[in-house]
Every structure is written in C-alpha cells, then in structure tokens.
Design an enzyme around this catalytic site. Structure first.
Site, PDB file in Angstrom:
ATOM      1  N   SER A 128      68.562  61.285   2.083  1.00  0.00           N
ATOM      2  CA  SER A 128      68.928  60.545   0.870  1.00  0.00           C
ATOM      3  C   SER A 128      67.712  60.188   0.041  1.00  0.00           C
ATOM      4  O   SER A 128      66.655  59.882   0.573  1.00  0.00           O
ATOM      5  CB  SER A 128      69.673  59.253   1.218  1.00  0.00           C
ATOM      6  OG  SER A 128      69.930  58.533   0.023  1.00  0.00           O
ATOM      7  N   LYS A 182      75.120  59.593   6.921  1.00  0.00           N
ATOM      8  CA  LYS A 182      74.792  59.900   5.521  1.00  0.00           C
ATOM      9  C   LYS A 182      76.039  59.833   4.647  1.00  0.00           C
ATOM     10  O   LYS A 182      75.997  59.364   3.504  1.00  0.00           O
ATOM     11  CB  LYS A 182      74.129  61.285   5.426  1.00  0.00           C
ATOM     12  CG  LYS A 182      73.859  61.752   3.994  1.00  0.00           C
ATOM     13  CD  LYS A 182      72.965  60.787   3.239  1.00  0.00           C
ATOM     14  CE  LYS A 182      72.440  61.250   1.913  1.00  0.00           C
ATOM     15  NZ  LYS A 182      73.341  61.678   0.890  1.00  0.00           N
ATOM     16  N   HIS A 185      76.725  56.293   4.042  1.00  0.00           N
ATOM     17  CA  HIS A 185      75.719  55.850   3.063  1.00  0.00           C
ATOM     18  C   HIS A 185      76.228  56.163   1.659  1.00  0.00           C
ATOM     19  O   HIS A 185      76.199  55.319   0.759  1.00  0.00           O
ATOM     20  CB  HIS A 185      74.385  56.569   3.328  1.00  0.00           C
ATOM     21  CG  HIS A 185      73.419  56.490   2.175  1.00  0.00           C
ATOM     22  ND1 HIS A 185      73.547  57.259   1.038  1.00  0.00           N
ATOM     23  CD2 HIS A 185      72.325  55.718   1.979  1.00  0.00           C
ATOM     24  CE1 HIS A 185      72.576  56.962   0.196  1.00  0.00           C
ATOM     25  NE2 HIS A 185      71.823  56.031   0.743  1.00  0.00           N
ATOM     26  N   ASN A 186      76.711  57.379   1.467  1.00  0.00           N
ATOM     27  CA  ASN A 186      77.182  57.761   0.140  1.00  0.00           C
ATOM     28  C   ASN A 186      78.437  56.995  -0.258  1.00  0.00           C
ATOM     29  O   ASN A 186      78.621  56.666  -1.427  1.00  0.00           O
ATOM     30  CB  ASN A 186      77.449  59.268   0.086  1.00  0.00           C
ATOM     31  CG  ASN A 186      76.165  60.054  -0.093  1.00  0.00           C
ATOM     32  OD1 ASN A 186      75.102  59.610   0.323  1.00  0.00           O
ATOM     33  ND2 ASN A 186      76.260  61.222  -0.695  1.00  0.00           N
ATOM     34  N   GLU A 189      77.273  53.873  -1.458  1.00  0.00           N
ATOM     35  CA  GLU A 189      76.660  54.171  -2.771  1.00  0.00           C
ATOM     36  C   GLU A 189      77.745  54.238  -3.862  1.00  0.00           C
ATOM     37  O   GLU A 189      77.593  53.648  -4.938  1.00  0.00           O
ATOM     38  CB  GLU A 189      75.917  55.502  -2.633  1.00  0.00           C
ATOM     39  CG  GLU A 189      75.413  56.137  -3.912  1.00  0.00           C
ATOM     40  CD  GLU A 189      74.853  57.553  -3.631  1.00  0.00           C
ATOM     41  OE1 GLU A 189      73.979  57.700  -2.759  1.00  0.00           O
ATOM     42  OE2 GLU A 189      75.300  58.517  -4.293  1.00  0.00           O
TER      43      GLU A 189
END
Ligand code: 6PG
Length: 465
Positions: A128, A182, A185-186, A189
């Site tokens: 990232s 990940k 995480h997105n 986000e």
C-alpha cells in the site's frame, strides 16, 4: 546476477523495481510489451546500473541468482494466473513467486496450494501507498510461510516505509493472510474516503467556500484526525485546474471508479457472518455515483424540499469524522479477527496497526491508539469496546449524531455516516429486536426460537399450525 526479478512494469511495478534498486539490490525487470521496460531504463538515471532488462521471461529467469525470487506486479485475476503459468515451467524447485498486486485472498490461497505442491514458494503480498509509496516506501503485508518470507525479508524491510526507524512490513500469516489484510486496509480506506466526502458534501450544501474548507481540513490534520487522507484532501480542495483556473474539484466528474478491493471486503465480511456496513456504504456510494444519468433524472423527479441545512459547527464535523473513522476501523478490525479465526491465521492485530502507521493510504495517528487497544486485546473482538477507544467514541458520537441528523433533515446524503451510527446504536443495545424476527421465522417456517427464561433451542409460538 540479480537478487530478485520484477514482472510487470506498470506504475506500481516500475516504482517497486526502482525502490529495490535504490535499496542496493540488483533487479531483473521484464514487461510483456517492451516499451515499459525501455521507459523504465530510460528514466532510471543512476539506478539503471542495478537494473537488468529482460526481453523474455527466459532471459529474466536466467538473470536471477538461484534460488530465484520473482515479484509479479500485474492486474489482479487472470493476468496473474497467466504469468504464473508462463513462469513455472522455467523455474526450479525452491524458487519463489511473489504476487505484490491487490489479489483476492481466495485466489492467493488457491495459488499457494497449487505452487507449493509443485515445490515452489509463493507469497501473497499486499503493498500500500500508491506510486509514491511503492517508489519510496510502502507498507507491506506478507502472507505465505514464515520460512519463505525470511528468505526475502531483507529486501522487503529495505524497501518498506519506516515509522520512527522501524520498517512498516511484516509477515502476517499463511497463504491469503497478507492479501486479506491488504483488502481490509482498502475497505477501511473506502470508508474513510467516503466519510471525508460526506463532510465535503455537507460543507458544499452549506455554501462553504472551497478555500475555507481546505483550510479547515489542513487544521484538522494537526489534531486527532491527523492522517494522509485528511492531508491530501486539504491539498485537493485548495488546488486549481491547470486549464481553466477553476477549483480542480469543480471540473472533476462526480463518478468514482473502483477496482474491487472494497467489494471484496464486503463480500468477505458477509461470508464470515460479519457486516462491514460503513465500508459497504462507501462501496455503494461509488456504485451509485457511476449512474449519473439516473441520478440526474431522480433529482428532477424528486427535487429537494429546500430544508435549510442547520448550521454545522466545525468542531462537530471534526468529531463526527473522528467517530465515524473509529467505527470504520472497528468494522475492519472485527473482520480481521473473524477471518483470523475462520482461517486459523493467528493474525496479530497489533502488528497490523503498527505497519499501517507509515507508507500506506490509511496511515493516521489513530493507529497509535489502535495499537494500544489491540495490545490490551479487543473485548469481544470489537475495537469500539476497547477501554483505550471508548473515551474517544463517547466524545465523538453525540457530534456524529447531530451531524447525521442535520444531514438527514436537509436531505443531504450521508450513507456512510448513517451506517456507522446505526452500527454503533445497534451494537450498544443489549436487548435488540431480533426476538420479533425469531417469532416471525417461527410463525411462517416453524424455525423454532430460544427463550430468555429456559435452556433449549426448539421452542415454538402459540400460532396456529
Ligand atoms: C493502496 C491503494 C491501492 C489502490 C487501490 C485503489 O493501498 O495503495 O489502496 O491499492 O489505490 O487499488 O482501489 P480502487 O480503484 O478500488 O479505489
């Protein structure tokens, strides 16, 4: 000879290749169309001497010292399988393939199994930080066997972002763990970007000039909201379009794209019996944004009743954003905990918060507190129950409620704020309304229910039949 190879020299692949070279490792590079390889070499300056351009995969493989490590940076999905299929016949047992793209963790699990059964190593690695991060220090989330990771740990740590000197990279668990983290995480986000966009929408509805908005976001970045996304929002709102001189946001079409990681988060949540509603609202808002013609037709059909937006206090907006952000992270961490249990990954939530503190898109000062909360253990897997987090949420939720209520009254859409608040209100209700749902299920389907006053699961109501 090269220590590692990179296949796929798009924005992220090229930036990572340069980062690896800049960190002192020789890198063999290959792209299916040669133009990208030539562009990389031409723009590499002094780093070109550490890059070994290959015209074919055979050439690439021959340029890497065995046991070979090859990082593939191609589009998620079929292109990854196709590169793997072309590479594997050229490799020897003990060689390693690393997928550094945004893969669906289910694909990573499948590929790990297939390749390890052939004696090859496989790591699914979340990277990232966008292009800038890839070039100068991303946050790196590794999945695969720990032993495999140790073989390339020196490269990964060298290229990763540093937080107070410590690399923002870690081995997180087997097979799909890195790509799953990940993905979440997105998802976080997506939610955070949507919360910020909702505040922007409210300020726009209130008639606040963009320069004042920009200033406010810049100020907020000095407080508890300190984060990369708030920082870039301040910059974006202050920026002028090069061609017209107008504010850049005013010339950008209000339709947002999405490559799929937000959707994957929501799907994974549902499959795990979780529900990441703030993240889901953010995904929905992007999907709705894409249908501009329908939105314009709906605006004509249902014009807003012109209820004035009640004056919003800046401090309320700041706190509302903080409260929503905490809930967004909370849903993400609950999902990480659920996946860890379901897949036996033993995810270290504290470590995850730690390596998200620099390099990645959701880096924020809140992560320091989340680290502390995770260290103490999340009661019932819920960040919002952590004694570290509770005081912040108690302070922020009344503001989130005022802002959401004002938006609802005035007809200004705040789907993610509303979802975050509803999640919070649903969760803090010891006795909810599912008693009625259970009764309805029993009424029409004789599904049975549990009682508050007796053990057992197969009670039925007094309805006929
Ligand atoms: C990151 C970003 C990165 C990329 C997303 C965008 O962590 O560096 O999240 O992975 O920007 O792929 O995804 P969407 O196109 O779905 O917004």
């Amino acid at each position: 000879m090269a220590r590692i190879g990179v296949v796929g020299l798009g924005t992220m692949g090229a930036a990572l290749a340069l980062n690896i070279a800049d960190s002192g490792f020789d890198v063999a590079v290959y792209n299916r169309s040669e133009g990208a390889t030539n562009d990389l070499m031409a723009g590499a300056g002094g780093l070109a001497e550490r890059l070994i351009p290959a015209k074919t995969l055979e050439e690439l493989v021959a340029a890497i010292e065995p046991p070979r490590s090859i990082l593939i940076m191609v589009k998620a999905g079929d292109p990854v399988d196709s590169v793997i299929a072309s590479l594997t016949p050229l490799l020897d047992k003990g060689d390693l393939i690393i997928d550094g793209g945004n893969a669906d963790f289910n694909d990573t699990r499948r590929r790990t199994e297939a390749l390890t059964s052939e004696g090859l190593g496989y790591l699914g690695v979340g990277v990232s930080g966008g292009e800038e991060g890839a070039r100068h220090g991303p946050s790196i989330m590794v999945g695969g066997t720990e032993e495999t990771y140790r073989g390339i740990e020196d490269i990964i740590e060298a290229i990763a972002a540093k937080f107070k000197g410590a690399p923002c990279a870690a081995w997180l668990g087997p097979d799909g763990a890195g790509h799953f983290v990940k993905t979440v995480h997105n998802g976080i986000e997506y939610a955070d970007m949507q919360f910020i966009a909702e505040v922007y929408g409210l300020l726009r509805a209130e008639g606040r000039p963009l320069d004042k908005m920009a200033k406010m976001f810049a100020e907020w970045n000095g407080g508890p909201l300190h984060s990369y996304l708030i920082e870039i929002t301040a910059e974006i709102l202050a920026a002028a379009d090069k061609d017209t001189g107008k504010p850049v946001v005013d010339v950008i079409l209000d339709q947002a794209g999405q490559k799929g990681t937000g959707r994957w988060t929501v799907i994974a949540a549902l499959k795990l019996g979780q529900s990441a509603t703030a993240i889901e609202s953010a995904v929905a808002a992007r999907s709705w944004s894409a249908d501009k013609a329908a939105r314009e037709a709906a605006e004509a059909a249902y014009p807003n009743a012109k209820v004035a937006l009640s004056t919003l206090l800046d401090t309320d907006l700041e706190l509302a954003l903080l409260g929503a952000r905490i809930i967004g992270y909370g849903q993400g961490f609950a999902l990480l905990g659920a996946a860890s249990e379901a897949f036996d990954w033993n995810l270290d939530l504290q470590k995850i918060a730690e390596i998200w503190r620099a390099g990645c898109i959701i880096r924020s000062s809140l992560l320091d507190e989340i680290m502390m909360a995770a260290d103490e253990g999340l009661p019932h897997g819920q960040l919002i129950l952590s004694p570290v987090i509770q005081p912040h949420l108690k302070e922020a939720v009344p503001a989130l409620r005022r802002v959401t209520a004002a938006a609802v009254q005035a007809g200004v859409p705040v789907p993610a704020f509303a979802a975050a608040l509803s999640y919070f209100d649903t969760f803090r209700r010891g006795r909810g309304t599912a008693d009625l749902i259970q009764a309805q299920r029993d009424f029409f389907g004789r599904h049975g229910f549990e009682r508050v006053d007796r053990e057992g699961t197969d009670f039925h109501g007094p309805w006929a039949g």
